[in-house]
Scaffold this motif. Structure first.
Motif, mmCIF file in Angstrom:
data_model
loop_
_atom_site.group_PDB
_atom_site.id
_atom_site.type_symbol
_atom_site.label_atom_id
_atom_site.label_comp_id
_atom_site.label_asym_id
_atom_site.label_seq_id
_atom_site.Cartn_x
_atom_site.Cartn_y
_atom_site.Cartn_z
ATOM 1 N N LYS A 10 0.843 -1.206 0.000
ATOM 2 C CA LYS A 10 0.000 0.000 0.000
ATOM 3 C C LYS A 10 0.873 1.249 0.000
ATOM 4 C CE LYS A 10 -0.247 2.027 3.608
ATOM 5 N NZ LYS A 10 -0.275 2.514 5.005
ATOM 6 N N GLU A 62 7.244 -13.647 16.859
ATOM 7 C CA GLU A 62 6.262 -12.637 17.280
ATOM 8 C C GLU A 62 4.984 -13.346 17.686
ATOM 9 O OE1 GLU A 62 5.161 -9.271 15.256
ATOM 10 O OE2 GLU A 62 7.165 -8.500 14.913
ATOM 11 N N ASN A 65 0.446 -13.987 13.871
ATOM 12 C CA ASN A 65 0.540 -13.217 12.639
ATOM 13 C C ASN A 65 -0.849 -12.725 12.232
ATOM 14 O OD1 ASN A 65 0.845 -12.871 9.520
ATOM 15 N ND2 ASN A 65 2.907 -12.912 10.399
ATOM 16 N N LEU A 66 -0.874 -11.579 11.548
ATOM 17 C CA LEU A 66 -2.166 -11.020 11.109
ATOM 18 C C LEU A 66 -2.911 -11.961 10.159
ATOM 19 C CD1 LEU A 66 -1.232 -7.282 10.904
ATOM 20 C CD2 LEU A 66 -3.421 -8.123 11.768
ATOM 21 N N LEU A 88 2.596 -17.721 4.285
ATOM 22 C CA LEU A 88 2.915 -16.308 4.013
ATOM 23 C C LEU A 88 4.343 -16.230 3.482
ATOM 24 C CD1 LEU A 88 2.548 -13.254 4.112
ATOM 25 C CD2 LEU A 88 3.094 -13.325 6.555
ATOM 26 N N LYS A 90 6.816 -13.665 2.824
ATOM 27 C CA LYS A 90 6.954 -12.261 3.243
ATOM 28 C C LYS A 90 8.053 -11.585 2.431
ATOM 29 C CE LYS A 90 5.678 -8.881 5.623
ATOM 30 N NZ LYS A 90 4.331 -8.343 5.488
ATOM 31 N N ALA A 95 7.019 -3.269 9.172
ATOM 32 C CA ALA A 95 6.951 -1.942 9.802
ATOM 33 C C ALA A 95 7.602 -0.911 8.887
ATOM 34 C CB ALA A 95 7.605 -1.958 11.186
ATOM 35 N N ALA A 96 7.082 -0.838 7.675
ATOM 36 C CA ALA A 96 7.720 -0.061 6.610
ATOM 37 C C ALA A 96 6.807 0.995 6.002
ATOM 38 C CB ALA A 96 8.186 -1.011 5.504
ATOM 39 N N GLY A 97 5.570 1.111 6.513
ATOM 40 C CA GLY A 97 4.633 2.072 5.922
ATOM 41 C C GLY A 97 3.978 1.563 4.657
ATOM 42 N N LEU A 98 4.139 0.252 4.401
ATOM 43 C CA LEU A 98 3.576 -0.361 3.190
ATOM 44 C C LEU A 98 2.316 -1.167 3.488
ATOM 45 C CD1 LEU A 98 6.928 -1.572 1.563
ATOM 46 C CD2 LEU A 98 5.512 0.355 0.821
ATOM 47 N N GLY A 99 1.838 -1.087 4.725
ATOM 48 C CA GLY A 99 0.602 -1.788 5.083
ATOM 49 C C GLY A 99 0.676 -3.282 4.878
ATOM 50 N N GLY A 101 1.104 -5.942 6.803
ATOM 51 C CA GLY A 101 0.297 -6.800 7.663
ATOM 52 C C GLY A 101 -1.182 -6.735 7.292
ATOM 53 N N ASP A 104 -1.708 -8.514 3.999
ATOM 54 C CA ASP A 104 -1.655 -9.974 4.186
ATOM 55 C C ASP A 104 -2.986 -10.469 4.754
ATOM 56 O OD1 ASP A 104 0.974 -9.827 3.389
ATOM 57 O OD2 ASP A 104 1.806 -10.040 5.401
ATOM 58 N N ASP A 135 -6.245 0.294 9.026
ATOM 59 C CA ASP A 135 -6.024 0.186 7.572
ATOM 60 C C ASP A 135 -6.657 -1.075 6.977
ATOM 61 O OD1 ASP A 135 -4.585 2.435 6.972
ATOM 62 O OD2 ASP A 135 -2.655 1.420 6.710
ATOM 63 N N THR A 176 4.562 2.318 13.924
ATOM 64 C CA THR A 176 3.440 3.237 13.664
ATOM 65 C C THR A 176 2.979 3.955 14.938
ATOM 66 O OG1 THR A 176 2.771 1.861 11.795
ATOM 67 C CG2 THR A 176 1.115 3.378 12.658
HETATM 68 N N1 ATP Z 1 1.819 -10.504 8.173
HETATM 69 C C1 ATP Z 1 2.416 -9.484 8.802
HETATM 70 N N2 ATP Z 1 3.208 -8.651 8.122
HETATM 71 C C2 ATP Z 1 3.779 -7.592 8.746
HETATM 72 N N3 ATP Z 1 3.640 -7.314 10.045
HETATM 73 C C3 ATP Z 1 2.863 -8.123 10.773
HETATM 74 C C4 ATP Z 1 2.226 -9.235 10.181
HETATM 75 N N4 ATP Z 1 1.526 -9.848 11.150
HETATM 76 C C5 ATP Z 1 1.714 -9.143 12.271
HETATM 77 N N5 ATP Z 1 2.519 -8.082 12.076
HETATM 78 C C6 ATP Z 1 2.895 -7.050 13.090
HETATM 79 O O1 ATP Z 1 2.419 -5.772 12.598
HETATM 80 C C7 ATP Z 1 3.425 -4.759 12.732
HETATM 81 C C8 ATP Z 1 3.232 -3.720 11.595
HETATM 82 O O2 ATP Z 1 3.696 -4.286 10.399
HETATM 83 P P1 ATP Z 1 3.414 -3.704 8.944
HETATM 84 O O3 ATP Z 1 4.516 -4.230 8.081
HETATM 85 O O4 ATP Z 1 2.029 -3.982 8.542
HETATM 86 O O5 ATP Z 1 3.641 -2.163 9.229
HETATM 87 P P2 ATP Z 1 3.380 -0.917 8.344
HETATM 88 O O6 ATP Z 1 3.632 -1.263 6.914
HETATM 89 O O7 ATP Z 1 4.152 0.229 8.907
HETATM 90 O O8 ATP Z 1 1.848 -0.740 8.544
HETATM 91 P P3 ATP Z 1 0.968 0.557 8.353
HETATM 92 O O9 ATP Z 1 1.497 1.282 7.168
HETATM 93 O O10 ATP Z 1 -0.394 -0.077 8.157
HETATM 94 O O11 ATP Z 1 1.107 1.265 9.651
HETATM 95 C C9 ATP Z 1 4.740 -5.524 12.663
HETATM 96 O O12 ATP Z 1 5.766 -4.868 13.372
HETATM 97 C C10 ATP Z 1 4.392 -6.871 13.285
HETATM 98 O O13 ATP Z 1 4.611 -6.817 14.672
#
Ligand code: ATP
Ligand code: CDM
Length: 290
Positions: A10, A62, A65-66, A88, A90, A95-99, A101, A104, A135, A176
């Motif tokens: 995303k 962790e 998982n989502l 999954l 991956k 935790a990259a701002g790419l949504g 989780g 997935d 999100d 986030t």
């Molecule tokens: N399938 C998954 N992929 C990524 N993170 C997951 C997943 N399942 C659980 N998590 C948890 O969700 C947290 C947020 O991960 P995600 O990669 O979705 O962050 P993000 O891209 O910054 O999300 P957003 O942009 O929605 O804030 C991770 O640090 C992890 O602890």
């Protein structure tokens, strides 16, 4: 594998965030689009959850998982089902701002609806997705959407061209909640309403011009927590192929919009050579790809 699908990355083209509500959540307005790259989610008959791919290890150990939480939430909504095997792959940084989780989870929900309850309405599936995170609903279909409220109130995005783009992550995970807390601490809140938006953007150049009047309000707090984001934005801004560059979501991934395929390819190749330590992916934004 009985079925598998893309869980697309995303990108928030703009992200306007207001002052927090009493429950701590923030009103926002964001135009979200999706990439033709992402994770892959699969359903199998062999039970259990299998995690692979270059970023699988980042999620090992962790809590749930989502993907699993999504499966359990849908099973619950349907009055109980035995969760099948889930895979999954991956490929997106965590935790990259790419949504990643949320995407997935959305992919798992689409696959399991197909298997369990093809008659369940899109609206009902969106409600399950929304229960998993702000999100969740926006990331369910992998198609452009305008998100408001906490991110759960969705409406049609304006017409958008397919955008050739490059995504860059400097290799730093950004939390986030921490970014939203830093945003609150700075105490600078603006209106979330975007400038008047045309019904459709005819070209990426027109879109880039319009985006220049918008913001990602989480960029300053994310920069304070992860100064590497500033390096990425500075490099992208200096490259001739970049029409427009910005950070996505709460960071640290940034995107550059380019005029076409050749420009995006050229930019990606140069960045890869310049910064082998960065995650660099050339992609197309728009969708739906899922
Ligand atoms: N399938 C998954 N992929 C990524 N993170 C997951 C997943 N399942 C659980 N998590 C948890 O969700 C947290 C947020 O991960 P995600 O990669 O979705 O962050 P993000 O891209 O910054 O999300 P957003 O942009 O929605 O804030 C991770 O640090 C992890 O602890
Ligand atoms: C940064 C964005 O990705 C932009 O699309 C989203 O706003 C975050 O969406 P998300 O990760 O699905 O959010 P959640 O998992 O529900 O919440 C993560 C954290 O973000 C904060 N959060 C999230 C959404 C929102 N409108 N206001 C918030 O303050 C919550 O307080 C929480 O601490």
């Amino acid at each position: 594998m009985t079925a598998e699908t893309l869980a697309p990355a995303k990108i928030n083209l703009f992200l306007h965030v207001g002052a927090p509500a009493p429950d701590g959540y923030h009103p926002l307005c964001s135009l979200m689009v999706f990439a033709d790259i992402g994770d892959r989610v699969g359903v199998t008959e062999a039970p259990g959850f299998r995690l692979g791919g270059p970023y699988g290890p980042a999620l090992e150990g962790e809590g749930d998982n989502l993907v699993l939480r999504a499966a359990r939430a849908l099973a619950g909504r349907l009055g109980g089902r035995e969760v099948p095997g889930l895979i999954l792959d991956k490929r997106l940084p965590v935790a990259a701002g790419l949504g990643g989780g949320s995407s997935d989870a959305g992919a798992a929900l689409r696959l399991l609806r197909e298997a369990w309850a093809p008659d369940l309405s899109d609206r009902d599936l969106e409600a399950v997705a929304a229960s998993l995170g702000a999100d969740g609903a926006a990331c369910l279909w992998g198609r452009p959407v305008l998100a408001e409220g906490r991110g759960e109130r969705l409406s049609a995005a304006p017409g958008l061209p397919v955008m050739d783009a490059v995504l860059v992550n400097p290799g730093v995970a950004v939390s986030t909640p921490a970014v939203y807390r830093a945003f609150d601490a700075a105490g600078r809140f603006s209106a979330v309403t975007p400038p008047p938006m045309p019904e459709a953007f005819e070209s990426v150049e027109e879109l880039a011009g319009w985006l220049a009047q918008t913001r990602n309000d989480l960029e300053p707090p994310a920069l304070a927590l992860a100064p590497q984001v500033a390096d990425v934005l500075e490099v992208l801004a200096g490259e001739p192929e970049t029409l427009f560059a910005r950070m996505s979501g709460s960071g640290a991934t940034c995107f550059a919009l380019c005029a076409g395929d050749y420009e995006a390819e050229t930019l990606a190749e140069r960045l890869e050579a310049m910064r082998p330590d960065w995650w660099v992916e050339r992609c197309r934004l728009g969708g739906p790809w899922a």
